[in-house]
Design a protein around this motif. Structure first.
Motif, PDB file in Angstrom:
ATOM      1  N   ILE A   1      53.219  74.659  -6.128  1.00  0.00           N
ATOM      2  CA  ILE A   1      53.882  75.911  -6.503  1.00  0.00           C
ATOM      3  C   ILE A   1      54.466  75.737  -7.903  1.00  0.00           C
ATOM      4  CG2 ILE A   1      55.838  77.427  -6.065  1.00  0.00           C
ATOM      5  CD1 ILE A   1      53.807  77.967  -4.034  1.00  0.00           C
ATOM      6  N   LEU A   2      54.182  76.696  -8.776  1.00  0.00           N
ATOM      7  CA  LEU A   2      54.730  76.681 -10.128  1.00  0.00           C
ATOM      8  C   LEU A   2      55.642  77.886 -10.309  1.00  0.00           C
ATOM      9  CD1 LEU A   2      51.476  75.813 -10.221  1.00  0.00           C
ATOM     10  CD2 LEU A   2      52.088  75.335 -12.596  1.00  0.00           C
ATOM     11  N   SER A   3      56.720  77.703 -11.016  1.00  0.00           N
ATOM     12  CA  SER A   3      57.612  78.817 -11.341  1.00  0.00           C
ATOM     13  C   SER A   3      58.166  78.607 -12.741  1.00  0.00           C
ATOM     14  CB  SER A   3      58.754  78.933 -10.331  1.00  0.00           C
ATOM     15  OG  SER A   3      59.548  77.747 -10.330  1.00  0.00           O
ATOM     16  N   GLY A   4      58.406  79.702 -13.404  1.00  0.00           N
ATOM     17  CA  GLY A   4      58.928  79.600 -14.755  1.00  0.00           C
ATOM     18  C   GLY A   4      59.297  80.953 -15.305  1.00  0.00           C
ATOM     19  N   ARG A   5      59.517  81.010 -16.617  1.00  0.00           N
ATOM     20  CA  ARG A   5      59.864  82.269 -17.267  1.00  0.00           C
ATOM     21  C   ARG A   5      59.503  82.184 -18.741  1.00  0.00           C
ATOM     22  NH1 ARG A   5      65.967  83.576 -18.292  1.00  0.00           N
ATOM     23  NH2 ARG A   5      65.055  84.278 -20.261  1.00  0.00           N
ATOM     24  N   THR A   6      59.281  83.338 -19.319  1.00  0.00           N
ATOM     25  CA  THR A   6      59.054  83.409 -20.758  1.00  0.00           C
ATOM     26  C   THR A   6      60.386  83.437 -21.487  1.00  0.00           C
ATOM     27  OG1 THR A   6      59.108  85.826 -20.907  1.00  0.00           O
ATOM     28  CG2 THR A   6      56.996  84.814 -20.297  1.00  0.00           C
ATOM     29  N   GLY A   7      60.323  83.310 -22.791  1.00  0.00           N
ATOM     30  CA  GLY A   7      61.540  83.393 -23.581  1.00  0.00           C
ATOM     31  C   GLY A   7      62.201  84.746 -23.460  1.00  0.00           C
ATOM     32  N   GLY A   8      61.397  85.793 -23.186  1.00  0.00           N
ATOM     33  CA  GLY A   8      61.943  87.133 -23.024  1.00  0.00           C
ATOM     34  C   GLY A   8      62.460  87.426 -21.636  1.00  0.00           C
ATOM     35  N   GLY A   9      62.357  86.450 -20.723  1.00  0.00           N
ATOM     36  CA  GLY A   9      62.928  86.612 -19.384  1.00  0.00           C
ATOM     37  C   GLY A   9      61.972  87.103 -18.320  1.00  0.00           C
ATOM     38  N   ILE A  10      60.675  87.154 -18.591  1.00  0.00           N
ATOM     39  CA  ILE A  10      59.692  87.554 -17.565  1.00  0.00           C
ATOM     40  C   ILE A  10      59.416  86.352 -16.673  1.00  0.00           C
ATOM     41  CG2 ILE A  10      57.427  88.547 -17.151  1.00  0.00           C
ATOM     42  CD1 ILE A  10      57.484  89.506 -20.099  1.00  0.00           C
ATOM     43  N   LEU A  11      59.448  86.575 -15.365  1.00  0.00           N
ATOM     44  CA  LEU A  11      59.280  85.485 -14.407  1.00  0.00           C
ATOM     45  C   LEU A  11      57.805  85.219 -14.123  1.00  0.00           C
ATOM     46  CD1 LEU A  11      62.102  86.391 -11.857  1.00  0.00           C
ATOM     47  CD2 LEU A  11      62.212  84.829 -13.819  1.00  0.00           C
ATOM     48  N   PHE A  12      57.510  83.956 -13.793  1.00  0.00           N
ATOM     49  CA  PHE A  12      56.149  83.532 -13.457  1.00  0.00           C
ATOM     50  C   PHE A  12      56.176  82.725 -12.175  1.00  0.00           C
ATOM     51  CE2 PHE A  12      52.962  80.170 -13.400  1.00  0.00           C
ATOM     52  CZ  PHE A  12      51.783  80.894 -13.593  1.00  0.00           C
ATOM     53  N   GLN A  13      55.215  82.997 -11.293  1.00  0.00           N
ATOM     54  CA  GLN A  13      55.096  82.236 -10.048  1.00  0.00           C
ATOM     55  C   GLN A  13      53.620  82.093  -9.702  1.00  0.00           C
ATOM     56  OE1 GLN A  13      55.941  84.110  -6.153  1.00  0.00           O
ATOM     57  NE2 GLN A  13      57.485  82.517  -5.896  1.00  0.00           N
ATOM     58  N   SER A  14      53.221  80.888  -9.278  1.00  0.00           N
ATOM     59  CA  SER A  14      51.825  80.658  -8.935  1.00  0.00           C
ATOM     60  C   SER A  14      51.712  79.642  -7.811  1.00  0.00           C
ATOM     61  CB  SER A  14      51.061  80.155 -10.172  1.00  0.00           C
ATOM     62  OG  SER A  14      49.743  79.777  -9.845  1.00  0.00           O
ATOM     63  N   HIS A  15      50.851  79.932  -6.847  1.00  0.00           N
ATOM     64  CA  HIS A  15      50.494  78.975  -5.805  1.00  0.00           C
ATOM     65  C   HIS A  15      49.022  78.634  -5.979  1.00  0.00           C
ATOM     66  CE1 HIS A  15      49.224  78.233  -1.387  1.00  0.00           C
ATOM     67  NE2 HIS A  15      49.557  77.089  -1.958  1.00  0.00           N
ATOM     68  N   VAL A  16      48.734  77.349  -6.199  1.00  0.00           N
ATOM     69  CA  VAL A  16      47.353  76.888  -6.309  1.00  0.00           C
ATOM     70  C   VAL A  16      47.113  75.817  -5.258  1.00  0.00           C
ATOM     71  CG1 VAL A  16      47.165  77.439  -8.765  1.00  0.00           C
ATOM     72  CG2 VAL A  16      47.939  75.169  -8.069  1.00  0.00           C
ATOM     73  N   ALA A  17      45.874  75.698  -4.799  1.00  0.00           N
ATOM     74  CA  ALA A  17      45.620  74.774  -3.700  1.00  0.00           C
ATOM     75  C   ALA A  17      44.160  74.398  -3.581  1.00  0.00           C
ATOM     76  CB  ALA A  17      46.091  75.391  -2.379  1.00  0.00           C
ATOM     77  N   TYR A  18      43.943  73.182  -3.091  1.00  0.00           N
ATOM     78  CA  TYR A  18      42.644  72.707  -2.617  1.00  0.00           C
ATOM     79  C   TYR A  18      42.605  72.700  -1.086  1.00  0.00           C
ATOM     80  CZ  TYR A  18      40.926  70.654  -7.066  1.00  0.00           C
ATOM     81  OH  TYR A  18      40.442  70.439  -8.338  1.00  0.00           O
ATOM     82  N   ASN A  19      43.642  73.226  -0.427  1.00  0.00           N
ATOM     83  CA  ASN A  19      43.734  73.114   1.026  1.00  0.00           C
ATOM     84  C   ASN A  19      43.747  74.480   1.715  1.00  0.00           C
ATOM     85  OD1 ASN A  19      46.382  74.040   0.565  1.00  0.00           O
ATOM     86  ND2 ASN A  19      47.228  71.951   0.581  1.00  0.00           N
ATOM     87  N   CYS A  20      43.135  75.469   1.070  1.00  0.00           N
ATOM     88  CA  CYS A  20      43.062  76.825   1.628  1.00  0.00           C
ATOM     89  C   CYS A  20      41.617  77.147   1.977  1.00  0.00           C
ATOM     90  CB  CYS A  20      43.598  77.832   0.616  1.00  0.00           C
ATOM     91  SG  CYS A  20      43.493  79.554   1.158  1.00  0.00           S
TER      92      CYS A  20
END
Length: 335
Positions: free
Chosen positions: A221-240
Motif C-alpha cells: 500500500i502506498l500513500s502520499g500527497r503532492t505539494g499542493g495537498g492532493i492525496l494519493f493512495q495505491s494498492h498493488v499486488a502479486y497476490n490477487c
C-alpha cells in the motif's frame, strides 16, 4: 513519412507480446533484437528480425533509429549507455534500474539526449483523456487519486505459461530491485503526476509478504500527497487472483469523480465514467479504445525522435525514483 526503425534489447514476453505489436500499430518497424537467449533469437528470427547477442553489436550495424530496452531491471544500464554512445534515443522499461545508484548512473549517461522511461500508463488513451478532462475542470479541483493495480504472480509463474519455462526474474530482489511494488506501483505514481499536473512531494509505503514464498514483497500500500495537498493512495499486488476486479483508477474532485475500470494494464480498452458531484449523473468519457498503451507510447516516442513535442523526461523520472527509493527502503526495514 519514413517509418522509424526500432531495435529491442531484451526480447522477453513483454517486448515480444506487447511492444513489438505496439511498434507495428504505431507505424514503426521493428528490425532487430539483441538478446543472448537462443529461445529469444529463434522467436525473433521466425518473425524475420535480425538477431544479435548484444546491444553494442546491433547498434554498430546501423539499422535502428531508436532502442527499446526490456532487459531485467539490473541490466538496463549497459544497453542505455551503448545507445547513448551511438547517438540512438532510448525508451527504457521502468523502473530506470534495479537500484537508485544505477538509475543515477543512467541519468548521467543520458545527459540532455532523448531518453524516456517506459511508463506506458501515461500514454493510455483513456488516461490522456482523463488528464485533459481534469485540466478542463470536469471535476473541479482534484482532491485525491486512488488506484488498485493487482495481479497473480506466484513462485512457479513463467512468462510462457509452462512449468520450468523462462525464469521469473521479477521475484529476484537482485534482478528486479524488489517485488510487486517496484514492478507495479511506479506506473501509478507516474500516472498520478500526469493526471494532477504536479509531482508527489511525500510518499509512504507498507509492504507485505503474505501469500507467496519468495524473497520479495507480494503486495503493498502506498500513500502520499503532492505539494499542493492532493492525496494519493495505491494498492498493488502479486497476490490477487486474475479473475477478480483488480484494475481501477479513481480521481476525486470537488465537483465530480472520474473512474477508470480495466484501463491500468498492458491492453487497449476499458471504460471511464464521469460522475457529477451535484446531480449524481454519470456519463462515459470518450477515448480511443482500440489503441493499446504500448502502441500510444511507441507513437509518442517515434514522434519525439523526429523532433516533435513530447513529455519524456529523465529529470522527472529520476526525481520520482528518488522519492520512491527512500520510501521503499524505509518499508523494507519493516517487512
Amino acid at each position: 513519412m519514413v517509418s522509424v526503425r526500432w531495435g529491442i534489447a531484451g526480447f522477453g514476453w513483454v517486448a515480444r507480446d506487447y511492444m513489438a505489436p505496439g511498434i507495428e500499430a504505431a507505424g514503426g518497424t521493428l528490425v532487430a533484437i539483441a538478446d543472448p537467449s537462443p529461445l529469444a533469437q529463434a522467436s525473433a528470427g521466425s518473425a524475420g528480425l535480425l538477431t544479435f547477442d548484444d546491444t553494442t553489436t546491433m547498434l554498430a550495424d546501423g539499422g535502428v533509429d531508436c532502442l527499446y530496452v526490456a532487459t531485467p531491471n539490473h541490466r538496463h544500464a549497459d544497453p542505455v549507455r551503448a545507445a547513448m554512445a551511438a547517438g540512438v534515443p532510448v525508451l527504457c522499461e521502468k523502473p530506470i534500474a534495479a537500484t537508485l545508484a544505477d538509475a543515477e548512473a543512467i541519468g548521467a549517461a543520458v545527459g540532455d539526449r532523448l531518453y524516456g522511461t517506459a511508463f506506458d500508463q501515461r500514454h493510455h488513451p483513456a488516461h490522456r483523456a482523463m488528464a485533459a478532462a481534469i485540466r478542463d475542470g470536469a471535476i473541479g479541483r482534484p482532491i485525491a487519486v486512488r488506484i488498485v493495480y493487482a495481479c497473480w504472480v506466484d513462485p512457479a509463474w513463467s512468462p510462457d505459461g509452462s512449468e520450468g519455462g523462462a525464469c521469473n526474474w521479477r521475484a529476484d530482489p537482485a534482478a528486479a530491485g524488489g517485488g510487486a511494488v517496484i514492478d507495479l506501483a511506479l506506473h501509478g505514481l507516474d500516472l498520478a503526476e500526469l493526471l494532477l499536473g504536479e509531482p508527489l512531494a511525500r510518499l509512504h509505503i507498507d509492504l507485505q509478504r503474505r501469500i507467496h514464498d519468495y524473497p520479495v514483497d507480494d503486495g503493498g500500500i502506498l500513500s502520499g500527497r503532492t505539494g499542493g495537498g492532493i492525496l494519493f493512495q495505491s494498492h498493488v499486488a502479486y497476490n490477487c487472483a486474475e479473475v477478480l476486479p483488480r484494475r481501477r483508477l479513481e480521481v476525486l474532485g470537488e465537483h465530480g469523480l472520474l473512474v477508470a475500470t480495466d484501463t491500468m494494464g498492458q491492453t487497449a480498452g476499458g471504460t471511464v465514467t464521469l460522475s457529477c458531484g451535484r446531480t449524481g449523473a454519470e456519463s462515459a468519457l470518450a477515448f480511443d479504445a482500440a489503441m493499446s498503451p504500448f502502441a500510444a507510447q511507441a507513437a509518442a516516442f517515434a514522434a519525439a525522435t523526429r523532433g516533435g513535442p513530447h513529455d519524456f523526461s529523465i529529470d522527472r523520472d529520476l526525481s520520482l525514483m528518488r522519492l520512491f527509493d527512500a520510501a521503499y527502503a524505509r518499508a523494507l526495514s519493516c517487512l
